[in-house]
Structures are given as structure tokens and as C-alpha cells.
Design an enzyme around this catalytic site. Structure first.
Site, PDB file in Angstrom:
ATOM      1  CG  MET A 148      -1.720  -1.311   1.372  1.00 48.49           C
ATOM      2  SD  MET A 148      -2.795  -1.694  -0.025  1.00 48.49           S
ATOM      3  CE  MET A 148      -3.506  -3.236   0.546  1.00 48.49           C
ATOM      4  CB  SER A 149       0.491   4.563   1.568  1.00 47.21           C
ATOM      5  OG  SER A 149      -0.623   4.908   0.778  1.00 47.21           O
ATOM      6  CB  VAL A 150       4.860   0.739   2.819  1.00 50.89           C
ATOM      7  CG1 VAL A 150       6.355   0.422   2.823  1.00 50.89           C
ATOM      8  CG2 VAL A 150       4.326   0.670   4.252  1.00 50.89           C
ATOM      9  CB  SER A 151       4.289   2.136  -2.635  1.00 49.22           C
ATOM     10  OG  SER A 151       3.670   0.878  -2.522  1.00 49.22           O
ATOM     11  CE  LYS A 152       0.868   8.240  -0.608  1.00 50.50           C
ATOM     12  NZ  LYS A 152       0.069   7.010  -0.788  1.00 50.50           N
TER      13      LYS A 152
END
Length: 431
Positions: A148-152
């Protein structure tokens, strides 16, 4: 429409669950539920991206481990040799560590918090050794899970590397790197303002507003658009339509908006001529000795979803967290420039964060797409919806990585049972 619900959940920090009764972690176990089992699976156990059913709870507990079955993807190749090594010395006492959840009075154990947060897998490293490792639901030690937003934070780390290498100038305007954005709300923002999400753009991720911009962004990246769709055909086309808030200036307030990350991904790819999937492989995954290929979900134009599309292995993520904790070094090898890690950990503007949209995170800041707690241990973290996390505590020499499939997307639903738990484990390990 439900078909965009999944991407919408990924791009924001909040979300909704279905109206049905919420099952606990044990009863919603995907193996017990029987999703996609059989040849063919029964109709009531078949889930799909086309109708959005694959990302409604409890089906999402299956989907987070099988995203490649639902969306087009591109691999992040791992190393073929010279893999990293992590020694293991399991501490069985960690399950019994207690803490008081935020806003409550009764203690909870670490083991109980895993059930409460629907944890699919968690690893605790202390001084580089695995002292705790557990898997549940559909995840196994060699499995791949949506970050999820760990990708950021991976996108932010790439940007930090390129800034340290002199490839990107953080003080330049976005339009100098991507002329297509000159007339957009990002055009007069600096790279630094994009990285720290202090852009003053008209962009709402309010799910309850049918006119919120998040719907248009997700439609642009959705491979299951309805017939007759005439909007932007990919993420980048949408980014060019984003407007600036009249009367406001960039840099004044933090606003957690996924589109900033995809702008950063565009800048990175424009400058290097490579997709973020190639760059993570070349600059992190292969040099680090990652053991499993990761992958990114793609939009209809083959653009990797920088803000929420990375899927990877939990042990590989732990090795990445340990790499950051050691200021970019693995043994004697400097993989990520020390200057890049130092730039992340110095934190962002406290004033801009206080003026932003996360008042519950008192005293925190945000820099290079990492969340900086500014607590006594100077911990910092990567966070994703439904409970994904990389939590790095430099003082305790601890790294916690976690994959989850919480019924609620927003971190505010698991933070009370997560943040104090991390601090309790850190204190235990230091003792």
C-alpha cells in the site's frame, strides 16, 4: 462504482468497510473463508477486480497476497546471488509484552495486538537479528504482500538517493523537470515541496464526496473503466489537470495526498529514463541482495503506481528497514548514500505538519515521504492503509515491519494498538 474502490483505498489514508458484520481475525482468515479455491471456485467464493469484490472485507485478506492475479503488474527483479543474511534468535517473551492502548485503560499484550490489527505477518529486528517473526492469514515466509502506501517511502527513498547523487535538485520547480505540469497546480511547486507533501493543490481524498478528485485520479489509473469513459487515460494525464488552491502558497501546510508521490515518480522517471520498478531493482533490491522479486501494479499506460502499488516480501522489507537503520550500509557496503538517509531522518517542518490534516499525530513531521515521529527515540516510519508499516527506532536499534489486512483502511483505527506497542517492544529490547 466498485471497480475503482480498490485503487481509491490505496491512494488515501482512510477508507470504508462493507456494511456486513465485521469478522475477527481468526474467522476472516482467507484459508478458512475459501476464497478462489477449487477448479473452478464456487461462485460465492470467486472475487474480482472488475466489480471491486476482491477488495471488500473479508475478501481483501486474500487479495493482499495475490494482487498480481487481479491487476497488470511489472516486476522489481531481486538479486540472483549474494543475498543478504539475517541471523535469527527468537525471543518468546515478546508475545507477553504489555502496553496500554491509546485512549484505553486496560493493558494489552503484543500477541493480542496482532489479532486486533489483523496482522498477516510481522518481523522484529534487534541489532540486525530477527528476534520475532510470525505469519497468519494467507501470508507465508516466502509470500508477497501489498505494501500500500509504504510504496511512497520507497519512492521518497529513490528521490533522496538521486538528490544525494546530484541527479535531482530539490530546489528546482516541478515544471523544470516535467514541462507537461507547468500549467497544473504542481507547476510552481519545488521538488522539496512535493517530497514533503506541502503542495497547495485542489485535491480531496474524501470518499464520501462523489465529486472528490480522488475518484478522477483512480479512474485514470483503472484498467476496468466503463465504456464511454472520456477522462484522463493514465495517471500522468490526470496529474496535469490538478489545480492550485487560489490564494494559498506551497510550503505552508502538510497535506497527505497520493498524487504528490506520483508526481515524484514522474520526475524520477523523466530524469533517469527509467521506471521506478527498474530503479528500485538497480539501486536497492539487487545491491541489497533481496531474495524475492517484488512487483508494482500498473495503470492502462503501463505506468507503475508510485503512491501505493508496490508488492514485496516481508523479510526483504525487513532487510530494507535495517539498511536504513544503518545509514544506508550493509556490512561494509554503502548501498544508499548516507546523505540520503540523513536527509530523511532530519524530519520536515513541524509548523507545516501542525497546519496539516493529521492533528492526531502531535509533534510529528513528514520528509521525503517518510513519517517522522520526533519521539524520544527519533523513530521514523513508512505507513500504508490497512496496517502496513516499516518502523525504525535508531535508539533501540530496532526495526519492525508488518503486513496487515485490517477491515478499516485508515491508520487511525490501528494506531492505538500499534504505536504504543512498538514503543513497549523498544523499551523491552533496550532493557
Amino acid at each position: 462504482m466498485k471497480a475503482v474502490a480498490f485503487l481509491m483505498m490505496l491512494t488515501a489514508g482512510v477508507g470504508m468497510i462493507s456494511a456486513q458484520t465485521v469478522l475477527n481475525a481468526a474467522d476472516s482468515d482467507p484459508n478458512k473463508m475459501g476464497w478462489m479455491q477449487g477448479f473452478p471456485p464456487p461462485h460465492d467464493k470467486t472475487i474480482s477486480a472488475a466489480d471491486g469484490s476482491f477488495f471488500t472485507f473479508p475478501a481483501l485478506r486474500y487479495s493482499v497476497n495475490h494482487m498480481r492475479e487481479f491487476y497488470p503488474t511489472r516486476a522489481v527483479p531481486a538479486a540472483k546471488e549474494k543475498y543478504y543474511t539475517l541471523k535469527t534468535k527468537i525471543d518468546k517473551n515478546i508475545d507477553n509484552i504489555t502496553f496500554i492502548p491509546t485512549g484505553e485503560t486496560e493493558p494489552m499484550t503484543w500477541a493480542e495486538s496482532l489479532e486486533k490489527n489483523y496482522v498477516d505477518g510481522v518481523i522484529i529486528l534487534h541489532k540486525g537479528k530477527i528476534v520475532y517473526e510470525k505469519y497468519a492469514g494467507g501470508l507465508t515466509q516466502n509470500g508477497i504482500h501489498a505494501a500500500m502506501s509504504v510504496s511512497k517511502s520507497f519512492t521518497g527513498t529513490l528521490a533522496s538517493i538521486l538528490i544525494a547523487e546530484g541527479v535531482i535538485d530539490e530546489n528546482k520547480l516541478v515544471s523544470e523537470y516535467v514541462p507537461e505540469l507547468a500549467q497544473s497546480g504542481f507547476g510552481d511547486a519545488t521538488v522539496r515541496q512535493v517530497l514533503d507533501m506541502t503542495t497547495a493543490i485542489q485535491y480531496s481524498e474524501d470518499y464520501n464526496d462523489p465529486n472528490a478528485e480522488v475518484w478522477k485520479f483512480t479512474a485514470a489509473g483503472n484498467p476496468f473503466r466503463p465504456a464511454g469513459y472520456t477522462g484522463p487515460q493514465n495517471y500522468y494525464e490526470y496529474l496535469a489537470t490538478v489545480k492550485k488552491i487560489p490564494g494559498q502558497e506551497h510550503g505552508e501546510a502538510f497535506g497527505y495526498r497520493t498524487v504528490n508521490t506520483d508526481v515524484m515518480g514522474w520526475i524520477i522517471s523523466r530524469v533517469t529514463g527509467k521506471s521506478i520498478t527498474e530503479l528500485i531493482s538497480e539501486k536497492i533490491w539487487i545491491p541489497m541482495g533481496a531474495k524475492y522479486d517484488g512487483y508494482y501494479q500498473l495503470d492502462p499506460a503501463g505506468i507503475a503506481f508510485a503512491g501505493g502499488g508496490f508488492n514485496l516480501n516481508l523479510r526483504d522489507m525487513a532487510a530494507f528497514g535495517e539498511l536504513l537503520r544503518n545509514n544506508g550500509k550493509q556490512g561494509r557496503k554503502q548501498i544508499i548514500p548516507a546523505a540520503a538517509v540523513e536527509d530523511i531522518t532530519r524530519g520536515g517542518s513541524l509548523e507545516a505538519f501542525a497546519n496539516g490534516d493529521h492533528p492526531e499525530l502531535v509533534g510529528w513531521s513528514y520528509r521525503n515521504m517518510w513519517w517522522i515521529t520526533n519521539n524520544e527515540h527519533k523513530a521514523y516510519c513508512a505507513r500504508g492503509v490497512h496496517g502496513q508499516v516499516i518502523y525504525i527506532d535508531p535508539v533501540a536499534e530496532m526495526v519492525i515491519v508488518r503486513f496487515s489486512s485490517h477491515p478499516q483502511a485508515a491508520n487511525k483505527y490501528n494506531d492505538p494498538y500499534s504505536l504504543p506497542a512498538y514503543e513497549a517492544v523498544a523499551e523491552y529490547l533496550m532493557d
